[in-house]
Enzyme design. Structure first.
Site, mmCIF file in Angstrom:
data_model
loop_
_atom_site.group_PDB
_atom_site.id
_atom_site.type_symbol
_atom_site.label_atom_id
_atom_site.label_comp_id
_atom_site.label_asym_id
_atom_site.label_seq_id
_atom_site.Cartn_x
_atom_site.Cartn_y
_atom_site.Cartn_z
ATOM 1 N N GLY A 38 43.404 3.284 14.636
ATOM 2 C CA GLY A 38 44.515 2.715 14.224
ATOM 3 C C GLY A 38 44.434 1.293 14.017
ATOM 4 N N SER A 40 44.071 -0.730 11.465
ATOM 5 C CA SER A 40 44.170 -1.348 10.214
ATOM 6 C C SER A 40 45.511 -2.231 10.056
ATOM 7 C CB SER A 40 44.110 -0.411 9.076
ATOM 8 O OG SER A 40 45.216 0.606 9.290
ATOM 9 N N ARG A 64 43.152 5.792 8.602
ATOM 10 C CA ARG A 64 43.129 6.659 7.357
ATOM 11 C C ARG A 64 42.723 6.051 6.112
ATOM 12 N NH1 ARG A 64 48.035 10.830 8.204
ATOM 13 N NH2 ARG A 64 48.956 9.067 8.659
ATOM 14 N N SER A 167 49.621 3.957 25.559
ATOM 15 C CA SER A 167 50.642 4.730 25.848
ATOM 16 C C SER A 167 51.682 4.068 25.025
ATOM 17 C CB SER A 167 50.647 5.091 27.086
ATOM 18 O OG SER A 167 51.677 5.940 27.695
ATOM 19 N N TYR A 181 57.651 12.564 21.457
ATOM 20 C CA TYR A 181 56.858 11.231 21.918
ATOM 21 C C TYR A 181 56.505 11.058 23.161
ATOM 22 C CZ TYR A 181 55.727 6.311 21.172
ATOM 23 O OH TYR A 181 54.808 5.267 21.204
ATOM 24 N N LYS A 185 52.604 10.671 25.264
ATOM 25 C CA LYS A 185 52.329 9.677 25.576
ATOM 26 C C LYS A 185 52.210 9.818 27.453
ATOM 27 C CE LYS A 185 52.144 6.974 22.289
ATOM 28 N NZ LYS A 185 50.833 6.204 21.753
#
Length: 322
Positions: A38, A40, A64, A167, A181, A185
């Site tokens: 993650g 980017s 992605r 987290s 969610y 976490k």
């Protein structure tokens, strides 16, 4: 009675000093390979830049979108002289993650930062969104760590390494609208606690990060479906949100110190003490605070829950009257 308490305190502190495990450790960032999922945008990109500022030898970003990865790479290069590698993969696909990790090579600092963020009452939330949340946030973390572990264990640099999992304060405290969610976490904490025992012999040290709501694209999107009750409980003013750079700085500092739990601010630290449970604790000072003040923080937690349920009851009753 006061005198006996004063006599027992040094004994308690000595026992804590002896039993606190794992032992304190310093984990360098300089001249190390930092791999961030993650990476980017948002917090991930901010962590990459913070690692670069600390002298990382190489930074690898996994996400992605090829376009976003290229923008992130250029953004880092504009500010720092550091080797940056990018890998396009969906963390739900173990095969593609494994190929990316193997191509990246041995990792010294692994930051498992990816995640999706949908906030809505479970009854109204689509089951596809629930599944995506669990698959990306939890199963995706398993995929990344499992793919990286063989190379991390076989690294030529036998210095201390780190696996850090992103987290959320929602991984410590369940809140209205956060069912899926929070479940994803909370799961990361169980993963982190068990994993630390498995990898300690390899000089790999696990951290879990508990940031509060932060100004990221995912948070802005989540506001669109966030229930009114949730907005009242957590607040939605952008002034209350942390900047991604603040989270990144504290994350890197926590990793360097080998902290198991990395909280933010007074409220975050209080939540970490209140929910310490059986989690590892390297700091003798923090262990002492957790033991001495456990009851007080439990009381504060009950006050917080009282306020949450008061808000829920008030708003549910007002809706019934309409």
């Amino acid at each position: 009675m006061v005198l006996s308490g004063l006599l027992l305190l040094p004994i308690l502190l000595f026992l804590l000093y002896v039993i606190v495990r794992p032992r304190p450790v310093n984990i360098p960032i300089k001249n190390r390979h930092v791999f961030i999922t993650g990476g980017s945008i948002g917090i991930g990109l901010a962590i990459a830049k913070q690692a670069a500022s600390e002298g990382a030898r190489r930074i690898s970003l996994l996400a992605r979108s090829l376009d976003q990865l290229e923008k992130a790479k250029q953004s880092i290069h504009q500010a720092y002289e550091v080797e940056v590698s990018t890998f396009s993969a969906d963390v739900r696909d173990y095969g593609s993650v494994e190929r990316a990790v193997n191509e990246a090579g041995p990792i010294d600092i692994l930051v498992v930062n990816h995640g999706v963020f949908y906030i809505e009452e479970l009854e109204k939330q689509g089951i596809d969104e629930v599944k995506t949340t669990i698959d990306v946030n939890l199963m995706g973390s398993f995929n990344v760590i499992k793919a990286a572990l063989p190379l991390m264990k076989d690294r030529k640099d036998r210095g201390p390494a780190s696996i850090a999992l992103m987290s959320s304060v929602s991984g410590q405290v369940g809140t209205y609208g956060y069912a899926a969610y929070s479940a994803s976490k909370y799961g990361l904490r169980g993963l982190a606690e068990a994993l630390q025992q498995e990898v300690l012999a390899n000089n790999i040290h696990v951290s879990i990060i508990f940031p509060p709501p932060t100004q990221t694209p995912g948070a802005k999107q989540a506001l669109k479906t966030m229930p009114d009750i949730t907005k009242i409980i957590v607040g939605t003013s952008t002034a209350l949100l942390l900047e991604a750079e603040e989270v990144a700085k504290a994350t890197i500092q926590g990793i360097k110190s080998g902290c198991f739990s990395i909280p933010f601010g007074v409220v975050g630290r209080a939540a970490t003490v209140a929910t310490a449970g059986l989690s590892p604790q390297r700091s003798f000072i923090m262990a002492s605070i957790e033991v001495v003040f456990a009851g007080l923080f439990r009381f504060v937690g009950l006050l917080f829950q009282w306020n949450c349920y008061r808000i829920i009851e008030k708003n549910k009753n007002s809706h019934k009257k309409r």
